[in-house]
Write a protein that holds these residues in place. Structure first.
Motif, PDB file in Angstrom:
ATOM      1  N   ASP A   1       1.151   9.068  17.535  1.00 33.74           N
ATOM      2  CA  ASP A   1       1.350  10.330  16.829  1.00 33.74           C
ATOM      3  C   ASP A   1       2.802  10.789  16.923  1.00 33.74           C
ATOM      4  OD1 ASP A   1      -1.318  10.469  16.110  1.00 33.74           O
ATOM      5  OD2 ASP A   1      -1.889  11.530  17.943  1.00 33.74           O
ATOM      6  N   ASP A   2       3.456  10.459  18.023  1.00 30.71           N
ATOM      7  CA  ASP A   2       4.844  10.873  18.214  1.00 30.71           C
ATOM      8  C   ASP A   2       5.825   9.950  17.509  1.00 30.71           C
ATOM      9  OD1 ASP A   2       4.040  12.988  19.767  1.00 30.71           O
ATOM     10  OD2 ASP A   2       4.214  11.888  21.654  1.00 30.71           O
ATOM     11  N   TYR A   3       5.510   8.655  17.463  1.00 32.73           N
ATOM     12  CA  TYR A   3       6.443   7.665  16.910  1.00 32.73           C
ATOM     13  C   TYR A   3       5.755   6.954  15.745  1.00 32.73           C
ATOM     14  CZ  TYR A   3       8.444   8.764  21.418  1.00 32.73           C
ATOM     15  OH  TYR A   3       8.937   9.440  22.506  1.00 32.73           O
ATOM     16  N   VAL A   4       5.856   7.591  14.578  1.00 35.19           N
ATOM     17  CA  VAL A   4       5.029   7.200  13.437  1.00 35.19           C
ATOM     18  C   VAL A   4       5.486   5.918  12.755  1.00 35.19           C
ATOM     19  CG1 VAL A   4       4.305   9.563  12.966  1.00 35.19           C
ATOM     20  CG2 VAL A   4       6.411   8.685  11.929  1.00 35.19           C
ATOM     21  N   TYR A   5       6.687   5.429  13.075  1.00 34.45           N
ATOM     22  CA  TYR A   5       7.173   4.213  12.428  1.00 34.45           C
ATOM     23  C   TYR A   5       6.834   2.950  13.215  1.00 34.45           C
ATOM     24  CZ  TYR A   5       9.976   7.463   9.632  1.00 34.45           C
ATOM     25  OH  TYR A   5      10.380   8.475   8.807  1.00 34.45           O
ATOM     26  N   LEU A   6       6.171   3.083  14.379  1.00 34.23           N
ATOM     27  CA  LEU A   6       5.860   1.910  15.188  1.00 34.23           C
ATOM     28  C   LEU A   6       4.951   0.930  14.426  1.00 34.23           C
ATOM     29  CD1 LEU A   6       5.260   3.175  18.850  1.00 34.23           C
ATOM     30  CD2 LEU A   6       7.048   1.642  18.019  1.00 34.23           C
ATOM     31  N   GLU A   7       3.990   1.458  13.714  1.00 32.29           N
ATOM     32  CA  GLU A   7       3.084   0.581  12.973  1.00 32.29           C
ATOM     33  C   GLU A   7       3.831  -0.170  11.882  1.00 32.29           C
ATOM     34  OE1 GLU A   7      -1.261   0.727  10.716  1.00 32.29           O
ATOM     35  OE2 GLU A   7      -0.234   2.586  11.264  1.00 32.29           O
ATOM     36  N   HIS A   8       4.802   0.501  11.257  1.00 33.62           N
ATOM     37  CA  HIS A   8       5.612  -0.172  10.244  1.00 33.62           C
ATOM     38  C   HIS A   8       6.398  -1.325  10.865  1.00 33.62           C
ATOM     39  CE1 HIS A   8       4.781   3.757   8.479  1.00 33.62           C
ATOM     40  NE2 HIS A   8       5.146   3.281   7.297  1.00 33.62           N
ATOM     41  N   GLY A   9       7.058  -1.042  11.998  1.00 34.26           N
ATOM     42  CA  GLY A   9       7.833  -2.084  12.659  1.00 34.26           C
ATOM     43  C   GLY A   9       6.974  -3.269  13.055  1.00 34.26           C
ATOM     44  N   ALA A  10       5.747  -2.997  13.496  1.00 34.45           N
ATOM     45  CA  ALA A  10       4.838  -4.070  13.891  1.00 34.45           C
ATOM     46  C   ALA A  10       4.504  -4.968  12.703  1.00 34.45           C
ATOM     47  CB  ALA A  10       3.561  -3.474  14.477  1.00 34.45           C
ATOM     48  N   HIS A  11       4.256  -4.390  11.544  1.00 40.55           N
ATOM     49  CA  HIS A  11       3.906  -5.193  10.381  1.00 40.55           C
ATOM     50  C   HIS A  11       5.111  -5.948   9.826  1.00 40.55           C
ATOM     51  CE1 HIS A  11       0.108  -2.921  10.382  1.00 40.55           C
ATOM     52  NE2 HIS A  11      -0.356  -3.920   9.664  1.00 40.55           N
ATOM     53  N   TYR A  12       6.294  -5.366   9.932  1.00 46.13           N
ATOM     54  CA  TYR A  12       7.487  -6.116   9.536  1.00 46.13           C
ATOM     55  C   TYR A  12       7.692  -7.315  10.456  1.00 46.13           C
ATOM     56  CZ  TYR A  12       9.166  -2.813   6.017  1.00 46.13           C
ATOM     57  OH  TYR A  12       9.309  -2.057   4.885  1.00 46.13           O
TER      58      TYR A  12
ATOM     59  N   GLU B   1       0.842  -1.204   0.000  1.00 53.01           N
ATOM     60  CA  GLU B   1       0.000   0.000   0.000  1.00 53.01           C
ATOM     61  C   GLU B   1       0.874   1.250   0.000  1.00 53.01           C
ATOM     62  OE1 GLU B   1      -3.436   2.190   2.752  1.00 53.01           O
ATOM     63  OE2 GLU B   1      -2.899   0.086   3.092  1.00 53.01           O
ATOM     64  N   ASP B   2       0.511   2.214  -0.818  1.00 53.89           N
ATOM     65  CA  ASP B   2       1.270   3.463  -0.897  1.00 53.89           C
ATOM     66  C   ASP B   2       0.885   4.366   0.282  1.00 53.89           C
ATOM     67  OD1 ASP B   2       2.893   5.492  -1.691  1.00 53.89           O
ATOM     68  OD2 ASP B   2       1.697   6.087  -3.436  1.00 53.89           O
ATOM     69  N   ARG B   3       1.820   4.619   1.175  1.00 55.12           N
ATOM     70  CA  ARG B   3       1.565   5.407   2.378  1.00 55.12           C
ATOM     71  C   ARG B   3       2.338   6.713   2.339  1.00 55.12           C
ATOM     72  NH1 ARG B   3      -0.864   2.208   6.131  1.00 55.12           N
ATOM     73  NH2 ARG B   3      -0.993  -0.002   5.549  1.00 55.12           N
ATOM     74  N   ASP B   4       1.772   7.745   2.974  1.00 48.74           N
ATOM     75  CA  ASP B   4       2.434   9.045   3.014  1.00 48.74           C
ATOM     76  C   ASP B   4       3.744   8.962   3.788  1.00 48.74           C
ATOM     77  OD1 ASP B   4       0.374  10.192   1.578  1.00 48.74           O
ATOM     78  OD2 ASP B   4      -0.753  10.760   3.371  1.00 48.74           O
ATOM     79  N   ILE B   5       3.721   8.232   4.870  1.00 50.12           N
ATOM     80  CA  ILE B   5       4.920   8.086   5.712  1.00 50.12           C
ATOM     81  C   ILE B   5       5.543   6.729   5.452  1.00 50.12           C
ATOM     82  CG2 ILE B   5       5.772   7.947   8.086  1.00 50.12           C
ATOM     83  CD1 ILE B   5       3.603   9.881   8.888  1.00 50.12           C
ATOM     84  N   LYS B   6       6.812   6.729   5.093  1.00 51.96           N
ATOM     85  CA  LYS B   6       7.528   5.488   4.800  1.00 51.96           C
ATOM     86  C   LYS B   6       8.704   5.345   5.749  1.00 51.96           C
ATOM     87  CE  LYS B   6       6.201   5.470  -0.091  1.00 51.96           C
ATOM     88  NZ  LYS B   6       5.244   6.580   0.058  1.00 51.96           N
ATOM     89  N   TRP B   7       8.898   4.155   6.247  1.00 54.48           N
ATOM     90  CA  TRP B   7      10.001   3.889   7.175  1.00 54.48           C
ATOM     91  C   TRP B   7      11.255   3.503   6.385  1.00 54.48           C
ATOM     92  CZ3 TRP B   7      10.723  -1.166  10.404  1.00 54.48           C
ATOM     93  CH2 TRP B   7      11.828  -1.003  11.259  1.00 54.48           C
ATOM     94  N   LEU B   8      11.264   2.357   5.740  1.00 53.11           N
ATOM     95  CA  LEU B   8      12.380   1.935   4.891  1.00 53.11           C
ATOM     96  C   LEU B   8      12.056   2.356   3.462  1.00 53.11           C
ATOM     97  CD1 LEU B   8      12.886  -1.670   6.359  1.00 53.11           C
ATOM     98  CD2 LEU B   8      13.891   0.488   7.126  1.00 53.11           C
ATOM     99  N   GLY B   9      12.303   3.634   3.195  1.00 52.13           N
ATOM    100  CA  GLY B   9      11.892   4.205   1.916  1.00 52.13           C
ATOM    101  C   GLY B   9      12.461   3.487   0.714  1.00 52.13           C
ATOM    102  N   TRP B  10      13.715   3.042   0.792  1.00 52.49           N
ATOM    103  CA  TRP B  10      14.367   2.368  -0.329  1.00 52.49           C
ATOM    104  C   TRP B  10      13.651   1.074  -0.705  1.00 52.49           C
ATOM    105  CZ3 TRP B  10      15.978  -2.546   0.917  1.00 52.49           C
ATOM    106  CH2 TRP B  10      16.124  -2.829   2.283  1.00 52.49           C
ATOM    107  N   LEU B  11      12.937   0.481   0.247  1.00 53.32           N
ATOM    108  CA  LEU B  11      12.186  -0.752  -0.008  1.00 53.32           C
ATOM    109  C   LEU B  11      10.706  -0.479  -0.255  1.00 53.32           C
ATOM    110  CD1 LEU B  11      11.991  -3.867  -0.031  1.00 53.32           C
ATOM    111  CD2 LEU B  11      11.683  -3.762   2.464  1.00 53.32           C
ATOM    112  N   GLU B  12      10.127   0.433   0.519  1.00 54.76           N
ATOM    113  CA  GLU B  12       8.678   0.638   0.475  1.00 54.76           C
ATOM    114  C   GLU B  12       8.226   1.410  -0.761  1.00 54.76           C
ATOM    115  OE1 GLU B  12       7.586   2.351   4.217  1.00 54.76           O
ATOM    116  OE2 GLU B  12       8.484   0.712   5.359  1.00 54.76           O
ATOM    117  N   ARG B  13       9.070   2.301  -1.281  1.00 57.45           N
ATOM    118  CA  ARG B  13       8.664   3.056  -2.475  1.00 57.45           C
ATOM    119  C   ARG B  13       8.461   2.144  -3.688  1.00 57.45           C
ATOM    120  NH1 ARG B  13      12.627   6.626  -0.364  1.00 57.45           N
ATOM    121  NH2 ARG B  13      11.692   8.471   0.600  1.00 57.45           N
TER     122      ARG B  13
END
Length: 381
Positions: free
Chosen positions: A306-317, A137-149
């Motif tokens: 809201d403060d730590y926006v990459y937590l959801e990414h880490g959870a799904h990884y 899914e294309d998300r506004d906020i990306k954690w590992l941009g080199w992979l997620e883009r």
């Protein structure tokens, strides 16, 4: 704040561990404690994802989530589901499965071991689909941009997640499943793995359909309530916040329960690596479930997401990693230490990346930046 949010969890932990030691001895005490820790570590991703939904609820519905919802989570997923897994996989009745666990633990353990390839394929496919739908899914906020883009661009292809998951299932069936681990050695379980994997995929699609239904109903209710509120304000009439929030909150509660049930698969399946005792499993996972739900509320009230926006990414990884581990365990045994710690490591890494992002935002805005800003900033990883 901590005691208010986690008070019930602390109390249930003390009672549960005391009951295990009194009823079955110190071995049960240790196993239940380990299972509780395992459930918390595996289900931290559950709390992170759920918090994104729960933050839309008011205090009343948050309490409902922690009371009625916990009964569904503990008795439905942590007690009934393990029995159902064994009964279906071993082709015995649920009552017989419980009797075997109590009266003939050696035969019960053999049945669970023989059923593990099917359990792993079912759970692995289900969790893999959760991860793939997130990463494509294309998300506004990306954690590992080199992979997620690039993956987000590939995600524009219809049904790509299903195709990738089925390819992974075929590879598993043709490799690991041909020498699957059983109670009598290694055997060819290709057909069993294929059937169980397809069942896991179908289950995910059904759960996803239900989730989508509740989410759509929620959006419709929120839109209708907003229109009624604006109309009441324009006419100078009083607005009943409780009445207007009722149906929307109810649909949100149902949606959250479906999500919570879907995420419970990893903890239940991971528990089979530690014990085959149904009641120890239910008690340990139930204690862990209490902390997961309390942690969900804590994340919402503290505004952590809201403060730590990459937590959801880490959870799904972490979910994706667990899916791969489950498929590998069709043939190879993997230590529960690895299974339990990998999710914590990934989430801790995403937390650290979030901290770096917040510092970068603050520096870019001259120290006055808001951590709630959703502008994409490189995580540095």
């Amino acid at each position: 704040m901590v005691l208010k949010t986690f008070g019930w969890s602390f109390a249930i932990t003390a009672l549960g561990l005391a009951f295990a030691a009194w009823q079955w001895g110190w071995e049960a005490f240790g196993v239940v404690l380990i299972l509780s820790i395992l459930e918390i570590s595996l289900s931290f991703d559950n709390a992170v994802v759920n918090a994104g939904i729960l933050k839309k609820m008011n205090a009343f519905w948050q309490k409902i989530f922690l009371t009625i919802g916990i009964l569904i989570a503990v008795f439905g997923m942590r007690l009934v589901f393990p029995v159902a897994i064994v009964a279906i996989s071993a082709k015995v009745g649920p009552i017989e499965a419980v009797e075997l666990a109590l009266d003939d633990p050696e035969r019960y353990e053999a049945l669970v071991t023989d059923a593990h390839p099917a359990i792993a394929a079912f759970g692995g496919m289900f969790l893999l689909m959760i991860f793939l739908d997130f990463i494509f899914e294309d998300r506004d906020i990306k954690w590992l941009g080199w992979l997620e883009r690039p993956l987000a661009k590939l995600g524009k292809v219809d049904m790509l997640s299903v195709c990738v998951a089925l390819i992974a299932l075929l590879v598993t069936a043709m490799t690991f499943a041909t020498h699957a681990h059983t109670s009598t050695g290694h055997a060819d379980k290709s057909g069993t793995v294929l059937l169980a994997g397809v069942a896991g995929l179908i289950t995910y699609l059904i759960v996803g359909g239900l989730s989508g239904f509740f989410e759509n109903k929620l959006e419709e209710e929120e839109e209708r309530e907003h229109e009624e509120e604006e109309k009441a304000k324009a006419e100078g009439k009083p607005v009943s916040a409780v009445g207007l929030a009722g149906k929307a909150a109810f649909f949100l509660f149902l949606y959250l329960e479906v999500l919570d049930a879907s995420f419970s698969f990893d903890g239940v399946i991971g528990a089979f690596a530690i014990t085959n005792h149904i009641f120890w499993m239910a008690l340990g996972l139930g204690i862990g479930a209490m902390y997961v739900r309390s942690l969900t509320v804590y994340l919402v009230r503290e505004g952590t997401l809201d403060d730590y926006v990459y937590l959801e990414h880490g959870a799904h990884y972490a979910i994706g990693a667990l899916a791969v581990i489950l498929l590998v365990t069709v043939q190879h045994e993997i230590s529960e230490l690895i299974t339990g710690s990998i999710g914590v490591i990934l989430i801790a890494f995403s937390f650290w990346s979030s901290v770096r992002r917040n510092k970068a935002l603050a520096a870019a805005e001259g120290g006055s930046g808001s951590s709630g800003d959703k502008t994409e900033v490189s995580s540095g990883v």
